[in-house]
Design an enzyme around this catalytic site. Structure first.
Site, PDB file in Angstrom:
ATOM      1  N   ASP A   1     -14.834  27.489  -7.165  1.00 29.36           N
ATOM      2  CA  ASP A   1     -15.918  28.451  -7.272  1.00 29.36           C
ATOM      3  C   ASP A   1     -16.300  28.851  -5.856  1.00 29.36           C
ATOM      4  O   ASP A   1     -16.384  28.026  -4.958  1.00 29.36           O
ATOM      5  CB  ASP A   1     -17.106  27.935  -8.084  1.00 29.36           C
ATOM      6  CG  ASP A   1     -17.830  26.776  -7.430  1.00 29.36           C
ATOM      7  OD1 ASP A   1     -17.186  26.002  -6.689  1.00 29.36           O
ATOM      8  OD2 ASP A   1     -19.039  26.626  -7.671  1.00 29.36           O
TER       9      ASP A   1
ATOM     10  N   TYR B   1      -2.104 -11.157  -9.686  1.00 24.68           N
ATOM     11  CA  TYR B   1      -1.667 -10.735 -11.010  1.00 24.68           C
ATOM     12  C   TYR B   1      -0.446 -11.553 -11.407  1.00 24.68           C
ATOM     13  O   TYR B   1       0.186 -12.215 -10.566  1.00 24.68           O
ATOM     14  CB  TYR B   1      -1.363  -9.234 -11.051  1.00 24.68           C
ATOM     15  CG  TYR B   1      -0.223  -8.782 -10.177  1.00 24.68           C
ATOM     16  CD1 TYR B   1       1.069  -8.651 -10.682  1.00 24.68           C
ATOM     17  CD2 TYR B   1      -0.424  -8.459  -8.836  1.00 24.68           C
ATOM     18  CE1 TYR B   1       2.123  -8.220  -9.892  1.00 24.68           C
ATOM     19  CE2 TYR B   1       0.618  -8.020  -8.039  1.00 24.68           C
ATOM     20  CZ  TYR B   1       1.896  -7.909  -8.564  1.00 24.68           C
ATOM     21  OH  TYR B   1       2.942  -7.483  -7.783  1.00 24.68           O
TER      22      TYR B   1
ATOM     23  N   HIS C   1       3.430  -6.325  -0.104  1.00 24.79           N
ATOM     24  CA  HIS C   1       2.669  -7.336  -0.825  1.00 24.79           C
ATOM     25  C   HIS C   1       3.633  -8.309  -1.485  1.00 24.79           C
ATOM     26  O   HIS C   1       4.818  -8.019  -1.662  1.00 24.79           O
ATOM     27  CB  HIS C   1       1.673  -6.714  -1.802  1.00 24.79           C
ATOM     28  CG  HIS C   1       2.200  -6.489  -3.169  1.00 24.79           C
ATOM     29  ND1 HIS C   1       3.204  -5.613  -3.459  1.00 24.79           N
ATOM     30  CD2 HIS C   1       1.849  -7.055  -4.355  1.00 24.79           C
ATOM     31  CE1 HIS C   1       3.451  -5.622  -4.756  1.00 24.79           C
ATOM     32  NE2 HIS C   1       2.661  -6.487  -5.329  1.00 24.79           N
TER      33      HIS C   1
END
Length: 850
Positions: free
Chosen positions: A577, A277, A223
């Site tokens: 479980d 960003y 990126h």
């Protein structure tokens, strides 16, 4: 720091001296581990991995609790170390859909304990980020403890404070594995014998695993990031570029490291509507982009450092900066940044890169001890943001057997390296899935979203029949599992008035047919495909003693009895479980869920079994039908000569019998709280098993039932789901499962449970129902008493039989009393709710035992 000579042995060898490897070494030494060696192919501290080319931005808020918790721990640790700049983080919204998403951010942050999350107006955003054009945004989300880590300084701090020897310029050429155990690490500078080894090589994670014969699904992706020339608007911040890496060996473009070492003085920012960003670098600003087509890197072709190249950096590709190539994005990164940050529009770029980092098929880290090789641990697919937390978790896991943070045990089901299904290691598969996760980093992902590629990988023998019945398939662990059936659409009108509409975000990817199948099963009989569930065969001399040791309940029962039990870790956390069936004196069948259960639960049993005991995970070997509902006995009796009366086949018993010609192991158990059986047959008999039951139940209105109905029915009965309501972050007393524990037996985790019981149980799971709404709540949303956050929603659905919206949550014990009033914040609404006793449906178990 270690000496130049490489040792010939060590207790622990960590491969990779980036953010994760250094964190593991530091935390291991903090816990008292000795003789730790850390090696890396690059120079130290600028290794050439993603830890040193990354801009270090840390946004902590995630829909995932463990991602948020590890991020917060990391920010606190690095802040105390003096290498973290807590400038805050702001995510802006350019659409109403994104503003709704930012409200979810606030709810997740509140639920998981991040300090002071808040929504900002456009004016408030610009007060923090003056370069942002106010007219472009609708608002923002502000997390004041977000910030930026100085990567190189942080690595130096770790190396100075870890009691470990660090060796750079050391390439691993092989892993010595013999007899399923790690024996040593072979490098170009010699061999290091070791008892355990940690793979913290991130971008090279797939290649490192290959040295041990393990296919790790770690997909590298590029990126883009650029740093502008100095901007007049930031002139007051100054710059120390040119002095930040003096005296350090730096592979590749030194300008990248110089700018990455410049601290921000404003909050770090994100424009997720455009997959962007940004942060300041002194008097310049860095711009990062996911806003381009996925640039996947062949995991086998990561390469090495050179004088001209940093190993995890590729050349900048201008076409991906200037053209909109990201699916669903109309603007290029350059255009979107120019609009949001006009000061950058005409700026030249002083540094550019296509940096590489990695994704797993589900976008989550891969940590824990590998199933194939004892002593070989994975610490992969982890970013700077979470590196301190996962380093602590892994160190605790390795040293004490309990994955935990200082705040307590953590849930490992979603991060365990053993969770991946058998096909996940195929390179084409995990590279494609990693690419999809890259696309989704800043996407708004809908509830219960399903992938469209690599479908139909694992199907039950009932698949073609299910397609004929209009099954809506959801994928779990590669299995195609029906969520509901369009053939049951006629039932919706039958139960009109009992199935409330679900609007908005909560109603996405839901169908009223789920409620209709639920109600039909309560009145008639349904068939549920359990083929994705797994059975584990445990046989051989000492099987009973072995299972008694790993199971929390007493499993030394009569042949034909069924026991519900738990597998616990050393800290008493619930690892699984399970249903344990005694078929003969030293022959047992242990059943567990699908998805990640076979690898995690089966692997636990395999590694703890003595040589005389055979443990075989029969994943995919059986086709199983849950036959449930008040007419299930009548239907089943038509198909078998076996006595299935209540007297002849009591609850929680098992029989080998025939259904038609099909040999089955029949268990009288029910996960929906109705009369019923699980019918386990060899996979090759599956089609005939379905046909036999289907034809015999035609006049009884037998219907297929999907996972949506199962979810709501099990919550009405308070049946737990591992990975949702229970995990390694809860003990059986907190989870309301004391009946699954026999303290008169000796089992792994018993001492921890004795201590927990003596200390008192601070938190307990409890059902709550929404007072004045039929809306289905969503997981990860805060449960509050006024301004005080008590917990968060673990699981939720609508209870069609009781006519109420249900959620399960852990709250402090004093709040777990029936009748206590609470509030749940979900999708910007505040719902009044009430604590209830469980089970909510059929508390006397009359429907189960008749």
């Amino acid at each position: 720091m270690g000496s130049e000579s490489l040792p010939s042995r060590a207790d622990t060898v960590i491969i990779g001296a980036g953010a994760v490897g250094c964190s593991v070494a530091y935390h291991l030494s903090e816990l008292g581990a000795e003789d730790i060696v850390v090696i890396d192919q690059g120079p130290l501290p600028v290794t050439g991995g993603s830890s040193v080319h990354a801009p270090g931005i840390m946004f902590q808020t995630s829909p995932s609790k463990i991602q948020t918790k590890t991020a917060y721990y990391t920010s606190r640790l690095l802040s105390e170390a003096g290498v973290y700049h807590e400038v805050g983080g702001i995510e802006v919204a350019r659409s109403e859909e994104r503003m709704d998403f930012l409200r979810r951010r606030v709810e997740w942050a509140t639920a998981y304990g991040l300090p002071e999350p808040q929504l900002l107006s456009p004016e408030e955003v610009v007060e923090h980020l003056p370069l942002v054009d106010e007219s472009q945004i609708l608002g923002g989300y502000y997390s004041p403890t977000d910030g930026r880590v100085d990567g190189i300084a942080a690595l130096q701090w770790y190396m100075e404070h870890a009691d470990a020897a660090f060796h750079g310029n050391t390439e691993v050429t092989d892993l010595d594995v013999e007899g399923g155990e790690i024996n040593g690490v072979v490098t170009d500078r010699g061999r290091i014998d070791c008892e355990r080894c940690v793979m913290a090589t991130n971008n090279w994670g797939y290649q490192t695993g290959q040295l041990a014969g393990i296919d790790l699904p770690i997909a590298p992706v590029e990126h883009q990031y650029v740093v502008t020339e100095p901007l007049a608007e930031l002139a007051d911040a100054g710059s120390s570029v040119g002095e930040n890496t003096t005296g350090l060996e730096v592979p590749g473009d030194r300008a990248i490291q110089e700018y990455m070492s410049e601290a921000p003085h404003q909050p770090v920012g994100r424009d997720q509507d455009n997959s962007l960003y940004f942060r300041t670098h002194g008097d310049a600003i860095g711009l990062g982009s996911y806003n381009h087509e996925t640039l996947s890197v062949d995991p086998d072709a990561m390469g090495k450092n050179s004088e001209d190249r940093q190993a995890s950096v590729r050349g900048f590709t201008p076409e991906h900066w200037h053209k909109p190539t990201h699916r669903g994005r109309e603007k290029s990164p350059k255009q979107a940044f120019d609009e949001l940050l006009p000061a950058t529009a005409d700026a030249e770029y002083e540094a550019t890169e296509n940096g590489i980092f990695v994704f797993t098929p589900d976008g989550m880290p891969a940590i824990g001890e590998t199933r194939a090789v004892d002593g070989l641990w994975s610490a992969l697919a982890i970013w700077w943001t979470h590196s301190g937390g996962y380093g602590r978790i892994l160190a605790e896991w390795m040293e004490n057997g309990v994955p935990r943070l200082p705040s307590g045990p953590v849930d490992t089901g979603g991060i365990h390296v053993r969770r991946f299904e058998p096909h996940a290691g195929e390179k084409g598969y995990f590279v494609d899935r990693g690419a999809k996760r890259y696309e989704q980093v800043y996407s708004i992902v809908e509830p219960r979203w399903q992938p469209s590629s690599h479908r139909g990988l694992r199907t039950s023998p009932f698949y073609e029949k299910q397609r004929e019945l209009g099954a809506e398939f959801y994928q779990s662990g590669g299995w195609e599992s029906p969520q509901w059936y369009e053939s049951n659409a006629d039932l919706v009108s039958r139960y009109e008035g009992m199935i409330p509409e679900q609007d908005g975000w909560q109603g996405i990817n839901r169908s009223p047919i789920e409620g209709a199948e639920h109600l039909h099963t309560r009145e008639h009989v349904s068939m549920f495909d359990m083929t994705s569930f797994s059975s584990i065969s445990v046989t051989g001399a000492g099987s009973t003693d072995f299972l008694q040791r790993v199971c929390s309940n007493d499993i030394d029962v009569d042949v034909g009895r069924v026991r519900y039990s738990l597998l616990l870790d050393e800290g008493g956390g619930i690892l699984a479980d399970v249903t344990v069936v005694r078929l003969a004196e030293e022959e047992y069948m242990v059943t567990t869920g699908g998805g990640n259960s076979p690898g995690i639960h089966g692997g636990w049993l395999e590694e703890h079994a003595p040589e005389t005991v055979s443990v075989h995970v029969e994943e995919g070997a059986k086709s199983t039908i849950g036959l449930w509902g008040p007419k299930s006995r009548l239907l089943l009796q038509r198909c078998t000569d076996a006595d299935v009366s209540n007297e002849g086949f009591p609850y929680f018993r098992a029989k080998r019998m025939y259904v038609g010609e099909v040999p089955v192991i029949a268990l009288r158990v029910s996960y929906v709280g109705e009369l019923g059986w699980e019918l386990w047959a060899p996979a090759e008999y599956g089609r005939r098993l379905w046909e036999t039951l289907w034809e015999a139940g035609d006049d009884l209105d037998v219907r297929p039932m999907g996972g949506g109905a199962l979810s709501s029915m099990r919550l009405e009965k308070g049946y737990r789901l591992w990975g949702a309501d229970i995990d390694t972050d809860a003990n059986p007393f907190e989870a309301g499962l004391p009946f699954a524990v026999d303290m008169d037996t000796d089992f792994i985790g018993k001492e921890a449970l004795e201590a927990a019981r003596a200390d008192g149980i601070e938190n307990r799971i409890t059902p709550i129902t929404v007072d004045d709404s039929t809306d289905i709540l969503l997981t990860g949303r805060p449960v509050c008493d006024g301004e005080e956050t008590l917990g968060y929603v673990q699981a939720a659905n609508y209870g069609y039989s009781i006519g109420e919206s249900i959620a399960y949550t852990y709250v402090p014990s004093e709040y777990a009393e029936a009748g206590t009033s609470l509030q749940v914040h979900c999708e910007g609404e505040v719902y009044d709710a009430t604590v209830r006793d469980e089970p909510l449906f059929d508390p006397g178990r009359n429907k189960l035992i008749r």
